[in-house]
Write a protein that holds these residues in place. Structure first.
Motif, mmCIF file in Angstrom:
data_model
loop_
_atom_site.group_PDB
_atom_site.id
_atom_site.type_symbol
_atom_site.label_atom_id
_atom_site.label_comp_id
_atom_site.label_asym_id
_atom_site.label_seq_id
_atom_site.Cartn_x
_atom_site.Cartn_y
_atom_site.Cartn_z
ATOM 1 N N SER A 22 0.824 -1.205 0.000
ATOM 2 C CA SER A 22 0.000 0.000 0.000
ATOM 3 C C SER A 22 0.865 1.264 0.000
ATOM 4 O O SER A 22 0.510 2.270 -0.608
ATOM 5 N N SER A 71 3.510 12.487 -4.017
ATOM 6 C CA SER A 71 3.004 13.708 -4.651
ATOM 7 C C SER A 71 4.126 14.723 -4.862
ATOM 8 O O SER A 71 4.172 15.416 -5.885
ATOM 9 N N ASP A 91 2.290 9.400 0.849
ATOM 10 C CA ASP A 91 1.558 10.293 -0.048
ATOM 11 C C ASP A 91 2.330 11.586 -0.277
ATOM 12 O O ASP A 91 2.391 12.097 -1.408
ATOM 13 N N SER A 143 3.585 5.612 -5.855
ATOM 14 C CA SER A 143 3.475 5.583 -7.320
ATOM 15 C C SER A 143 2.239 6.328 -7.809
ATOM 16 O O SER A 143 2.239 6.912 -8.895
ATOM 17 N N ASN A 144 1.199 6.327 -7.001
ATOM 18 C CA ASN A 144 -0.021 7.037 -7.372
ATOM 19 C C ASN A 144 0.243 8.539 -7.515
ATOM 20 O O ASN A 144 -0.228 9.187 -8.455
ATOM 21 N N GLY A 145 1.020 9.095 -6.575
ATOM 22 C CA GLY A 145 1.338 10.512 -6.639
ATOM 23 C C GLY A 145 2.247 10.867 -7.793
ATOM 24 O O GLY A 145 2.225 11.998 -8.294
ATOM 25 N N ARG A 197 -0.444 8.259 -11.593
ATOM 26 C CA ARG A 197 -1.892 8.367 -11.807
ATOM 27 C C ARG A 197 -2.476 9.687 -11.319
ATOM 28 O O ARG A 197 -3.447 10.186 -11.901
ATOM 29 N N GLU A 198 -1.941 10.236 -10.228
ATOM 30 C CA GLU A 198 -2.428 11.512 -9.708
ATOM 31 C C GLU A 198 -1.293 12.525 -9.639
ATOM 32 O O GLU A 198 -1.172 13.268 -8.659
ATOM 33 N N ASN A 199 -0.485 12.554 -10.676
ATOM 34 C CA ASN A 199 0.593 13.547 -10.722
ATOM 35 C C ASN A 199 -0.018 14.938 -10.568
ATOM 36 O O ASN A 199 -0.936 15.307 -11.307
ATOM 37 N N ARG A 247 -1.613 15.416 -14.171
ATOM 38 C CA ARG A 247 -2.912 14.743 -14.120
ATOM 39 C C ARG A 247 -3.970 15.560 -13.390
ATOM 40 O O ARG A 247 -5.108 15.650 -13.821
ATOM 41 N N ASN A 270 2.156 1.651 -3.545
ATOM 42 C CA ASN A 270 1.067 2.106 -4.412
ATOM 43 C C ASN A 270 0.746 3.581 -4.184
ATOM 44 O O ASN A 270 0.446 4.313 -5.132
ATOM 45 N N THR A 271 0.805 3.997 -2.913
ATOM 46 C CA THR A 271 0.527 5.399 -2.588
ATOM 47 C C THR A 271 1.580 6.309 -3.210
ATOM 48 O O THR A 271 1.258 7.371 -3.767
#
Length: 211
Positions: free
Chosen positions: A3, A134, A130, A9-11, A14-16, A20, A6-7
């Protein structure tokens, strides 16, 4: 552990924040006349975002909901002040270049958005992940924008005083407009358009494979 990864990589992907979510555009447009500027601005954002996320996650249970935003701002402002004073003392030349955008990290919508949407609702470890993700996503975005503008606008990219393509660059006539304000909008708009096109094509291929 999964998790946390994933958090992060998400920043980044997927949620750059810039590419994004289209947040934090003021510094992304204003300080990206060179790749090195983007690096130091990104580093400052990573520090402030990660540290403020951790503190906000720690105190989220004792902050009254009606005054949570002022409390978040006080926490964020504390770490921004640390960055501002350290950079002013030890990196005066870069501090002069980044200027007002260092103290303005306090009201950067990326910082506030992650504090409100994530740090105030998750554990300390996830909040830290996060912040790192981010922050890295923002750093990558401003370095890319800065590198493109610097290369097209000066014919070279300079890092730590070293020109990557030699003292004369690659020998083409640079477009000065790229290191001026219009160049920031042109570069970011082109990158957003490219990413949206690639995303649309990827989604179309997936629909064809999985009808």
């Amino acid at each position: 552990m999964k998790s946390l990864v994933n958090t992060i990589s998400n920043g980044i992907v997927r949620e750059n924040p810039v590419f994004r979510l289209v947040l934090g555009l003021c510094p992304a447009l204003a300080v990206t006349t060179a790749a090195e500027n983007g690096f130091w601005m990104g580093l400052a954002v990573i520090f402030v975002l990660t540290c403020s996320n951790v503190i906000i996650s720690l105190i989220r249970g004792v902050i009254p909901s009606k005054i949570r935003i002022p409390c978040f701002i006080v926490v964020i402002a504390t770490f921004v002040t640390i960055v501002d004073l350290v950079m002013h003392a030890y990196m005066p030349e870069m501090y002069a270049i980044l200027g007002i955008f260092i103290p303005l990290i306090v009201v950067n919508c990326i910082i506030m958005a992650r504090a409100e949407a994530f740090a105030s609702k998750n554990s300390v470890l996830l909040a830290a992940a996060d912040g790192i993700g981010s922050g890295l996503g923002f750093m990558i975005a401003v370095i890319v924008v800065g590198a493109i503008r610097e290369f097209l606008g000066t014919g070279n990219i300079v890092l730590a005083g070293t020109a990557l393509f030699g003292p004369t660059g690659l020998g083409f006539d640079p477009a000065i407009v790229m290191i001026l304000p219009p160049g920031a909008f042109i570069t970011l708009g082109a990158l957003l358009g490219l990413l949206n096109t690639l995303q649309a094509r990827s989604a179309a291929r997936q629909r064809r494979v999985c009808p």
